[in-house]
Design a protein around this motif. Structure first.
Motif, PDB file in Angstrom:
ATOM      1  N   GLU A  20     -15.732 -93.962  10.687  1.00 49.32           N
ATOM      2  CA  GLU A  20     -15.900 -92.620  11.243  1.00 49.32           C
ATOM      3  C   GLU A  20     -15.061 -91.600  10.484  1.00 49.32           C
ATOM      4  N   ASN A  21     -13.836 -91.976  10.115  1.00 52.69           N
ATOM      5  CA  ASN A  21     -12.986 -91.074   9.329  1.00 52.69           C
ATOM      6  C   ASN A  21     -13.591 -90.794   7.959  1.00 52.69           C
ATOM      7  N   LEU A  22     -14.070 -91.839   7.289  1.00 53.68           N
ATOM      8  CA  LEU A  22     -14.678 -91.658   5.960  1.00 53.68           C
ATOM      9  C   LEU A  22     -15.922 -90.782   6.039  1.00 53.68           C
ATOM     10  N   LEU A  23     -16.757 -91.028   7.046  1.00 53.68           N
ATOM     11  CA  LEU A  23     -17.971 -90.228   7.207  1.00 53.68           C
ATOM     12  C   LEU A  23     -17.621 -88.775   7.508  1.00 53.68           C
ATOM     13  N   GLY A  24     -16.681 -88.556   8.399  1.00 57.16           N
ATOM     14  CA  GLY A  24     -16.260 -87.190   8.717  1.00 57.16           C
ATOM     15  C   GLY A  24     -15.693 -86.466   7.513  1.00 57.16           C
ATOM     16  N   ASP A  25     -14.882 -87.155   6.729  1.00 57.06           N
ATOM     17  CA  ASP A  25     -14.319 -86.543   5.519  1.00 57.06           C
ATOM     18  C   ASP A  25     -15.420 -86.181   4.528  1.00 57.06           C
ATOM     19  N   ALA A  26     -16.407 -87.068   4.364  1.00 55.20           N
ATOM     20  CA  ALA A  26     -17.505 -86.797   3.438  1.00 55.20           C
ATOM     21  C   ALA A  26     -18.328 -85.601   3.899  1.00 55.20           C
ATOM     22  N   ILE A  27     -18.585 -85.511   5.187  1.00 52.65           N
ATOM     23  CA  ILE A  27     -19.342 -84.378   5.720  1.00 52.65           C
ATOM     24  C   ILE A  27     -18.556 -83.081   5.515  1.00 52.65           C
ATOM     25  N   GLU A  28     -17.254 -83.118   5.751  1.00 57.21           N
ATOM     26  CA  GLU A  28     -16.424 -81.928   5.515  1.00 57.21           C
ATOM     27  C   GLU A  28     -16.462 -81.502   4.053  1.00 57.21           C
ATOM     28  N   ARG A  29     -16.399 -82.468   3.126  1.00 59.32           N
ATOM     29  CA  ARG A  29     -16.481 -82.125   1.690  1.00 59.32           C
ATOM     30  C   ARG A  29     -17.833 -81.490   1.360  1.00 59.32           C
ATOM     31  N   ALA A  30     -18.890 -82.017   1.939  1.00 56.84           N
ATOM     32  CA  ALA A  30     -20.222 -81.452   1.706  1.00 56.84           C
ATOM     33  C   ALA A  30     -20.278 -80.017   2.214  1.00 56.84           C
ATOM     34  N   PHE A  31     -19.795 -79.777   3.424  1.00 57.30           N
ATOM     35  CA  PHE A  31     -19.795 -78.417   3.970  1.00 57.30           C
ATOM     36  C   PHE A  31     -18.949 -77.487   3.101  1.00 57.30           C
ATOM     37  N   ALA A  32     -17.825 -77.976   2.592  1.00 61.23           N
ATOM     38  CA  ALA A  32     -16.964 -77.162   1.736  1.00 61.23           C
ATOM     39  C   ALA A  32     -17.671 -76.759   0.450  1.00 61.23           C
ATOM     40  N   GLN A  33     -18.633 -77.562   0.020  1.00 66.19           N
ATOM     41  CA  GLN A  33     -19.423 -77.243  -1.176  1.00 66.19           C
ATOM     42  C   GLN A  33     -20.627 -76.371  -0.845  1.00 66.19           C
ATOM     43  N   GLY A  34     -20.762 -75.983   0.414  1.00 68.85           N
ATOM     44  CA  GLY A  34     -21.860 -75.109   0.811  1.00 68.85           C
ATOM     45  C   GLY A  34     -23.129 -75.843   1.203  1.00 68.85           C
ATOM     46  N   ILE A  35     -23.051 -77.144   1.345  1.00 72.95           N
ATOM     47  CA  ILE A  35     -24.230 -77.927   1.736  1.00 72.95           C
ATOM     48  C   ILE A  35     -24.384 -77.820   3.241  1.00 72.95           C
ATOM     49  N   THR A  36     -25.498 -77.250   3.683  1.00 69.54           N
ATOM     50  CA  THR A  36     -25.740 -77.076   5.114  1.00 69.54           C
ATOM     51  C   THR A  36     -27.137 -77.529   5.530  1.00 69.54           C
ATOM     52  N   VAL A  37     -27.975 -77.896   4.585  1.00 68.24           N
ATOM     53  CA  VAL A  37     -29.332 -78.348   4.878  1.00 68.24           C
ATOM     54  C   VAL A  37     -29.301 -79.873   4.985  1.00 68.24           C
ATOM     55  N   LEU A  38     -29.953 -80.420   6.001  1.00 62.79           N
ATOM     56  CA  LEU A  38     -29.866 -81.857   6.260  1.00 62.79           C
ATOM     57  C   LEU A  38     -30.291 -82.697   5.065  1.00 62.79           C
ATOM     58  N   ALA A  39     -31.393 -82.359   4.421  1.00 64.47           N
ATOM     59  CA  ALA A  39     -31.858 -83.149   3.274  1.00 64.47           C
ATOM     60  C   ALA A  39     -30.802 -83.172   2.167  1.00 64.47           C
ATOM     61  N   GLU A  40     -30.141 -82.049   1.938  1.00 65.06           N
ATOM     62  CA  GLU A  40     -29.089 -81.987   0.920  1.00 65.06           C
ATOM     63  C   GLU A  40     -27.857 -82.778   1.349  1.00 65.06           C
ATOM     64  N   LEU A  41     -27.527 -82.733   2.632  1.00 60.69           N
ATOM     65  CA  LEU A  41     -26.392 -83.495   3.141  1.00 60.69           C
ATOM     66  C   LEU A  41     -26.634 -84.993   2.993  1.00 60.69           C
ATOM     67  N   VAL A  42     -27.839 -85.441   3.331  1.00 56.88           N
ATOM     68  CA  VAL A  42     -28.196 -86.856   3.196  1.00 56.88           C
ATOM     69  C   VAL A  42     -28.111 -87.277   1.727  1.00 56.88           C
ATOM     70  N   ALA A  43     -28.615 -86.440   0.832  1.00 51.99           N
ATOM     71  CA  ALA A  43     -28.535 -86.748  -0.597  1.00 51.99           C
ATOM     72  C   ALA A  43     -27.080 -86.829  -1.045  1.00 51.99           C
ATOM     73  N   TYR A  44     -26.245 -85.911  -0.578  1.00 56.40           N
ATOM     74  CA  TYR A  44     -24.824 -85.925  -0.917  1.00 56.40           C
ATOM     75  C   TYR A  44     -24.166 -87.223  -0.448  1.00 56.40           C
ATOM     76  N   LEU A  45     -24.437 -87.622   0.791  1.00 58.69           N
ATOM     77  CA  LEU A  45     -23.841 -88.849   1.314  1.00 58.69           C
ATOM     78  C   LEU A  45     -24.299 -90.068   0.526  1.00 58.69           C
ATOM     79  N   ASN A  46     -25.544 -90.073   0.101  1.00 61.41           N
ATOM     80  CA  ASN A  46     -26.039 -91.198  -0.689  1.00 61.41           C
ATOM     81  C   ASN A  46     -25.388 -91.249  -2.069  1.00 61.41           C
ATOM     82  N   GLU A  47     -25.000 -90.092  -2.595  1.00 60.12           N
ATOM     83  CA  GLU A  47     -24.322 -90.053  -3.895  1.00 60.12           C
ATOM     84  C   GLU A  47     -22.842 -90.377  -3.776  1.00 60.12           C
TER      85      GLU A  47
END
Length: 72
Positions: A20-47
Motif C-alpha cells: 500500500e505504501n509503494l502504491l501510494g508513493d507511485a500514485i503521488e509521483r504520477a500526480f506530481a508529474q501532472g498525470i491525472t487521466v486514468l489510462a495514463e496513470l495505469v500506463a505509468y504504474l505499469n512502467e
C-alpha cells in the motif's frame, strides 16, 4: 475549549502494508508529474511499478477494483 485538529489517519484500522505504501508513493509521483487521466496513470504504474497485488499488469478495471478494495 480544546483546539480542534485534523488527524489524517483517524479512519485507519491498521498501518498500511508495504504494498500500500509503494502504491501510494507511485500514485503521488504520477500526480506530481501532472498525470491525472486514468489510462495514463495505469500506463505509468505499469512502467514504474509496483505491479498489481496479484503480480499482474495494471488495467483500468483492476486499478478501479483495487482502489475500491483499499477504500473499504
Amino acid at each position: 475549549m480544546m483546539d480542534r485538529y485534523l488527524e489524517p489517519h483517524q479512519a485507519r484500522q491498521r498501518p498500511p502494508t508495504q504494498y500500500e505504501n509503494l502504491l501510494g508513493d507511485a500514485i503521488e509521483r504520477a500526480f506530481a508529474q501532472g498525470i491525472t487521466v486514468l489510462a495514463e496513470l495505469v500506463a505509468y504504474l505499469n512502467e514504474s511499478g509496483p505491479r498489481a497485488q496479484n503480480g499482474e499488469a495494471w488495467t483500468e478495471d483492476n486499478f478501479r477494483a483495487e482502489m475500491a478494495r483499499l477504500g473499504q
